[in-house]
Design a protein around this motif. Sequence first.
Motif, PDB file in Angstrom:
ATOM      1  N   LEU A 126       0.843  -1.192   0.000  1.00  0.00           N
ATOM      2  CA  LEU A 126       0.000   0.000   0.000  1.00  0.00           C
ATOM      3  C   LEU A 126       0.881   1.246   0.000  1.00  0.00           C
ATOM      4  O   LEU A 126       1.947   1.269   0.607  1.00  0.00           O
ATOM      5  N   GLY A 127       0.428   2.267  -0.675  1.00  0.00           N
ATOM      6  CA  GLY A 127       1.168   3.516  -0.712  1.00  0.00           C
ATOM      7  C   GLY A 127       2.156   3.588  -1.865  1.00  0.00           C
ATOM      8  O   GLY A 127       2.675   4.653  -2.173  1.00  0.00           O
ATOM      9  N   GLY A 128       2.435   2.462  -2.504  1.00  0.00           N
ATOM     10  CA  GLY A 128       3.340   2.444  -3.644  1.00  0.00           C
ATOM     11  C   GLY A 128       2.572   2.185  -4.924  1.00  0.00           C
ATOM     12  O   GLY A 128       1.345   2.168  -4.946  1.00  0.00           O
ATOM     13  N   ARG A 129       3.302   1.997  -5.998  1.00  0.00           N
ATOM     14  CA  ARG A 129       2.648   1.665  -7.269  1.00  0.00           C
ATOM     15  C   ARG A 129       1.927   0.331  -7.134  1.00  0.00           C
ATOM     16  O   ARG A 129       2.414  -0.584  -6.485  1.00  0.00           O
ATOM     17  N   GLN A 130       0.794   0.247  -7.742  1.00  0.00           N
ATOM     18  CA  GLN A 130      -0.024  -0.958  -7.673  1.00  0.00           C
ATOM     19  C   GLN A 130      -0.043  -1.653  -9.031  1.00  0.00           C
ATOM     20  O   GLN A 130       0.418  -1.106 -10.023  1.00  0.00           O
ATOM     21  N   VAL A 131      -0.586  -2.855  -9.080  1.00  0.00           N
ATOM     22  CA  VAL A 131      -0.693  -3.617 -10.312  1.00  0.00           C
ATOM     23  C   VAL A 131      -2.014  -3.256 -10.968  1.00  0.00           C
ATOM     24  O   VAL A 131      -3.082  -3.619 -10.476  1.00  0.00           O
ATOM     25  N   VAL A 132      -1.943  -2.519 -12.083  1.00  0.00           N
ATOM     26  CA  VAL A 132      -3.120  -2.107 -12.824  1.00  0.00           C
ATOM     27  C   VAL A 132      -3.081  -2.804 -14.178  1.00  0.00           C
ATOM     28  O   VAL A 132      -2.097  -2.715 -14.901  1.00  0.00           O
ATOM     29  N   VAL A 133      -4.153  -3.520 -14.503  1.00  0.00           N
ATOM     30  CA  VAL A 133      -4.205  -4.332 -15.720  1.00  0.00           C
ATOM     31  C   VAL A 133      -5.326  -3.812 -16.620  1.00  0.00           C
ATOM     32  O   VAL A 133      -6.487  -3.804 -16.203  1.00  0.00           O
ATOM     33  N   PRO A 134      -4.997  -3.394 -17.855  1.00  0.00           N
ATOM     34  CA  PRO A 134      -6.053  -2.962 -18.778  1.00  0.00           C
ATOM     35  C   PRO A 134      -6.987  -4.117 -19.130  1.00  0.00           C
ATOM     36  O   PRO A 134      -6.624  -5.284 -19.023  1.00  0.00           O
ATOM     37  N   SER A 135      -8.170  -3.781 -19.576  1.00  0.00           N
ATOM     38  CA  SER A 135      -9.124  -4.784 -20.016  1.00  0.00           C
ATOM     39  C   SER A 135      -8.597  -5.500 -21.258  1.00  0.00           C
ATOM     40  O   SER A 135      -7.943  -4.894 -22.111  1.00  0.00           O
ATOM     41  N   ASN A 136      -8.839  -6.815 -21.330  1.00  0.00           N
ATOM     42  CA  ASN A 136      -8.447  -7.673 -22.459  1.00  0.00           C
ATOM     43  C   ASN A 136      -6.936  -7.728 -22.684  1.00  0.00           C
ATOM     44  O   ASN A 136      -6.476  -7.908 -23.806  1.00  0.00           O
ATOM     45  N   TYR A 137      -6.181  -7.608 -21.626  1.00  0.00           N
ATOM     46  CA  TYR A 137      -4.720  -7.622 -21.679  1.00  0.00           C
ATOM     47  C   TYR A 137      -4.222  -8.829 -20.887  1.00  0.00           C
ATOM     48  O   TYR A 137      -4.629  -9.019 -19.742  1.00  0.00           O
ATOM     49  N   TRP A 138      -3.362  -9.647 -21.479  1.00  0.00           N
ATOM     50  CA  TRP A 138      -2.807 -10.794 -20.752  1.00  0.00           C
ATOM     51  C   TRP A 138      -1.649 -10.323 -19.888  1.00  0.00           C
ATOM     52  O   TRP A 138      -0.595  -9.969 -20.394  1.00  0.00           O
ATOM     53  N   ALA A 139      -1.867 -10.279 -18.586  1.00  0.00           N
ATOM     54  CA  ALA A 139      -0.819  -9.937 -17.623  1.00  0.00           C
ATOM     55  C   ALA A 139      -0.309 -11.225 -16.996  1.00  0.00           C
ATOM     56  O   ALA A 139      -0.940 -12.276 -17.123  1.00  0.00           O
ATOM     57  N   HIS A 140       0.809 -11.155 -16.321  1.00  0.00           N
ATOM     58  CA  HIS A 140       1.332 -12.358 -15.674  1.00  0.00           C
ATOM     59  C   HIS A 140       2.094 -11.994 -14.411  1.00  0.00           C
ATOM     60  O   HIS A 140       2.471 -10.840 -14.194  1.00  0.00           O
ATOM     61  N   ILE A 141       2.283 -13.009 -13.583  1.00  0.00           N
ATOM     62  CA  ILE A 141       3.131 -12.898 -12.400  1.00  0.00           C
ATOM     63  C   ILE A 141       3.928 -14.190 -12.294  1.00  0.00           C
ATOM     64  O   ILE A 141       3.417 -15.274 -12.579  1.00  0.00           O
ATOM     65  N   ASN A 142       5.201 -14.064 -11.939  1.00  0.00           N
ATOM     66  CA  ASN A 142       6.090 -15.220 -11.794  1.00  0.00           C
ATOM     67  C   ASN A 142       6.113 -15.665 -10.338  1.00  0.00           C
ATOM     68  O   ASN A 142       6.160 -14.839  -9.422  1.00  0.00           O
ATOM     69  N   VAL A 143       6.097 -16.984 -10.149  1.00  0.00           N
ATOM     70  CA  VAL A 143       6.081 -17.570  -8.811  1.00  0.00           C
ATOM     71  C   VAL A 143       7.121 -18.684  -8.760  1.00  0.00           C
ATOM     72  O   VAL A 143       7.206 -19.497  -9.686  1.00  0.00           O
ATOM     73  N   ARG A 144       7.911 -18.731  -7.705  1.00  0.00           N
ATOM     74  CA  ARG A 144       8.839 -19.836  -7.466  1.00  0.00           C
ATOM     75  C   ARG A 144       8.362 -20.612  -6.243  1.00  0.00           C
ATOM     76  O   ARG A 144       8.088 -20.030  -5.198  1.00  0.00           O
ATOM     77  N   ILE A 145       8.281 -21.935  -6.393  1.00  0.00           N
ATOM     78  CA  ILE A 145       7.836 -22.803  -5.301  1.00  0.00           C
ATOM     79  C   ILE A 145       8.908 -23.858  -5.097  1.00  0.00           C
ATOM     80  O   ILE A 145       9.167 -24.663  -5.998  1.00  0.00           O
ATOM     81  N   THR A 146       9.537 -23.845  -3.931  1.00  0.00           N
ATOM     82  CA  THR A 146      10.626 -24.773  -3.631  1.00  0.00           C
ATOM     83  C   THR A 146      10.179 -25.773  -2.574  1.00  0.00           C
ATOM     84  O   THR A 146       9.542 -25.400  -1.582  1.00  0.00           O
ATOM     85  N   PHE A 147      10.512 -27.047  -2.818  1.00  0.00           N
ATOM     86  CA  PHE A 147      10.153 -28.131  -1.906  1.00  0.00           C
ATOM     87  C   PHE A 147      11.425 -28.681  -1.278  1.00  0.00           C
ATOM     88  O   PHE A 147      12.255 -29.258  -1.969  1.00  0.00           O
ATOM     89  N   SER A 148      11.574 -28.499   0.017  1.00  0.00           N
ATOM     90  CA  SER A 148      12.769 -29.000   0.709  1.00  0.00           C
ATOM     91  C   SER A 148      12.628 -30.501   0.963  1.00  0.00           C
ATOM     92  O   SER A 148      11.599 -31.109   0.643  1.00  0.00           O
ATOM     93  N   GLY A 149      13.639 -31.076   1.581  1.00  0.00           N
ATOM     94  CA  GLY A 149      13.624 -32.497   1.908  1.00  0.00           C
ATOM     95  C   GLY A 149      12.554 -32.871   2.910  1.00  0.00           C
ATOM     96  O   GLY A 149      12.210 -34.044   3.051  1.00  0.00           O
ATOM     97  N   SER A 150      11.993 -31.890   3.623  1.00  0.00           N
ATOM     98  CA  SER A 150      10.943 -32.197   4.605  1.00  0.00           C
ATOM     99  C   SER A 150       9.533 -32.053   4.029  1.00  0.00           C
ATOM    100  O   SER A 150       8.561 -32.352   4.721  1.00  0.00           O
ATOM    101  N   ALA A 151       9.405 -31.627   2.778  1.00  0.00           N
ATOM    102  CA  ALA A 151       8.079 -31.501   2.158  1.00  0.00           C
ATOM    103  C   ALA A 151       7.483 -32.896   1.949  1.00  0.00           C
ATOM    104  O   ALA A 151       8.204 -33.864   1.705  1.00  0.00           O
ATOM    105  N   TYR A 152       6.183 -32.990   2.037  1.00  0.00           N
ATOM    106  CA  TYR A 152       5.514 -34.276   1.891  1.00  0.00           C
ATOM    107  C   TYR A 152       5.592 -34.772   0.456  1.00  0.00           C
ATOM    108  O   TYR A 152       5.317 -34.031  -0.485  1.00  0.00           O
ATOM    109  N   LYS A 153       5.985 -36.026   0.305  1.00  0.00           N
ATOM    110  CA  LYS A 153       6.074 -36.646  -1.017  1.00  0.00           C
ATOM    111  C   LYS A 153       4.677 -37.047  -1.487  1.00  0.00           C
ATOM    112  O   LYS A 153       3.735 -37.080  -0.712  1.00  0.00           O
ATOM    113  N   GLY A 154       4.571 -37.337  -2.764  1.00  0.00           N
ATOM    114  CA  GLY A 154       3.314 -37.806  -3.326  1.00  0.00           C
ATOM    115  C   GLY A 154       2.662 -36.779  -4.215  1.00  0.00           C
ATOM    116  O   GLY A 154       3.297 -35.833  -4.678  1.00  0.00           O
ATOM    117  N   ARG A 155       1.380 -36.961  -4.457  1.00  0.00           N
ATOM    118  CA  ARG A 155       0.611 -36.129  -5.385  1.00  0.00           C
ATOM    119  C   ARG A 155       0.263 -34.785  -4.753  1.00  0.00           C
ATOM    120  O   ARG A 155      -0.337 -34.740  -3.682  1.00  0.00           O
TER     121      ARG A 155
END
Length: 193
Positions: A126-155
């Motif tokens: 809040l108080g800074g620049r915000q994410v403003v997306v025009p109509s009919n515009y494909w915007a994106h955000i990048n996400v990194r998800i890391t699984f350590s050795g203690s993360a649950y295995k499986g599906r």
Amino acid sequence: MLSRIRRTAVLATAAGLLALVPGASTAAAASSSRSQAPAITLSVGAHGVPRSLKQGQTIAMVVWYRQNSGLPMLADDFAVSMWNSAAPGNKPNKGVTVSWQSPVTGAWQKPTSVDDNGTWNWYPPLGGRQVVVPSNYWAHINVRITFSGSAYKGRWYINPEPACAYALIAKDGSQIAPPIHVSWPLYTFTLNR
């Protein structure tokens, strides 16, 4: 659906987002119960989720979204929800780290909040620049998800939810939040040792 934190949004300048069309997206049928409010559909897709990975590895996911309201949209909350049926209900986050690349600054940031139910949220400050997306515009955000050795295995199941809190910027500068129709995509992968 998981509860969302709704913040008071600040009208701000548009972020410099790249106009690229994603390889995968889903769309929902648009309808509106309010005659004066525009009918809005939020289309969402992602790529970068592998079929399987090993503990210690990272998913580099790109989440795409587009809205068709005819007005600019202030995207106020980005979320990714994940769960694994092998994980106890109170520990789905064990061994999982998520980081978000701000569409405004390009810097990688920690989640603003992490819920015990397996949801990682990021809000533009809040108080800074915000994410403003025009109509009919494909915007994106990048996400990194890391699984350590203690993360649950499986599906695992992963549900990207960009712009899960939003406001439309009306022509007079006021902010409105009419109903939005979206079909959140669901991806699966297997985490191995």
